[in-house]
Each structure stands twice: as C-alpha cells, then as structure tokens.
Design a protein around this motif. Sequence first.
Motif, short mmCIF file in Angstrom:
data_model
loop_
_atom_site.label_atom_id
_atom_site.label_comp_id
_atom_site.label_asym_id
_atom_site.label_seq_id
_atom_site.Cartn_x
_atom_site.Cartn_y
_atom_site.Cartn_z
N PRO A 2 0.83 -1.20 0.00
CA PRO A 2 0.00 0.00 0.00
C PRO A 2 0.87 1.25 0.00
O PRO A 2 2.01 1.24 0.46
N SER A 29 3.63 10.47 0.52
CA SER A 29 2.62 9.90 -0.38
C SER A 29 2.30 10.84 -1.53
O SER A 29 2.10 10.40 -2.66
N ARG A 50 -4.63 -0.82 -8.65
CA ARG A 50 -5.71 -0.67 -7.68
C ARG A 50 -6.54 -1.93 -7.71
O ARG A 50 -6.96 -2.38 -8.76
N ARG A 94 2.51 9.99 -5.53
CA ARG A 94 1.45 10.22 -6.51
C ARG A 94 1.96 11.13 -7.65
O ARG A 94 1.61 10.93 -8.81
N SER A 148 0.92 3.80 1.80
CA SER A 148 1.42 4.21 3.13
C SER A 148 2.69 3.46 3.49
O SER A 148 3.62 4.04 4.05
N SER A 160 -10.68 -1.14 -5.10
CA SER A 160 -10.97 0.13 -4.45
C SER A 160 -10.06 1.19 -5.06
O SER A 160 -9.33 0.93 -5.99
N SER A 161 -10.09 2.36 -4.48
CA SER A 161 -9.24 3.41 -5.01
C SER A 161 -7.88 3.44 -4.33
O SER A 161 -7.07 4.31 -4.61
N ARG A 162 -7.61 2.50 -3.42
CA ARG A 162 -6.31 2.45 -2.74
C ARG A 162 -5.23 2.07 -3.74
O ARG A 162 -5.38 1.16 -4.53
N ARG A 163 -4.13 2.79 -3.65
CA ARG A 163 -3.00 2.51 -4.55
C ARG A 163 -2.09 1.46 -3.92
O ARG A 163 -1.78 1.53 -2.74
N TYR A 164 -1.65 0.54 -4.76
CA TYR A 164 -0.66 -0.45 -4.36
C TYR A 164 0.49 -0.36 -5.35
O TYR A 164 0.27 -0.27 -6.56
N SER A 207 1.33 2.25 -10.19
CA SER A 207 0.58 1.57 -9.14
C SER A 207 -0.54 0.77 -9.78
O SER A 207 -0.83 0.92 -10.96
#
Length: 159
Positions: free
Chosen positions: A16, A28, A44, A32, A18, A47-51, A42
Amino acid sequence: MVISRIPRVGSDPLLPISEVAARSGVASSALRFYESRGLIASSREGSSRRYYPRSALRRIAFIVFAQRIGYTLEEIAQQLASLPKETLPTNKDWQRLSRDWKQRVVQKIAELEKLNMDLDHCIGCGCMSLKRCRLGNPDDRAGNAGPGARRWIDDTPAE
C-alpha cells in the motif's frame, strides 16, 4: 484461521502507498506526483487504494538519488524508461543507468569548490563585490556577455 492475501504483480508483492511512503521516506503526495509523471506505477484492487510493486522502492531510491545529483525529472524519466516494465531490474540494469552519475558528481564537486573559493570575494561577477570588480571587471565588461553570473557559468572573462 484467516490468511490474508498479499496482492502481487507476477512474483512482486504489492505494497500500500502508506507502506511505500514509510519504507522509502518519500511522502505519499510525492509518490502520486512521480506516478503522474510516469516514473513509477501503481495498481488498484477493487478500491481506489493505490498499491505499488515492492520493486518500486528501488525506482524511488533511484529517483531520490538522481535528484540529489542534479538530474531533472525529465532526465530521470528517460533513464527509467530503459528499464524492464514487467520484470525486476537487474544490478546490470542499475549499473548501466548510473554510469554517468560519477561524471555528474565530479562536475558538481568542481562547481562547489569554485563557489567555495568565490564566496569570500565574488560570486562569478553577478556582482556582489563592487570594490573588487573595479579591478577584475572594470566598467562591467562581463555584463556585455549577457545576464547572470558570467564567470560562474565559465564564460571567458572580458578583456
């Protein structure tokens, strides 16, 4: 017993944003921004969480050090574009990219040494020492060569 599934890209685990920020020491928002510039990528999952793939940590370290040496983000993007996208870069890949880094470092050292010597009396005729410039640059002859610190950018002194 619940086993959490770690998302992966091939054999590269995804982290993630974070965790990438914490491990890389890069905010962060900067991650981005790097992504928006195409320097890292990245994915996703649902969801909209970036990995980010764990291999992005190397790319981020490369970006940070290249910026410290003085490369622009455009230059860094050109260098990173030559790396493989689907596999982890090898040590040979990184060595190939960093070949001219030593030359850049030597150049920076020479600039800093020159600046260090000039700090006491002159900043390359910009002009901070009117008393000394009457001797080294009478009638502001260096000004005829154009704007900026002419001696700092290695113009030949006006005669």
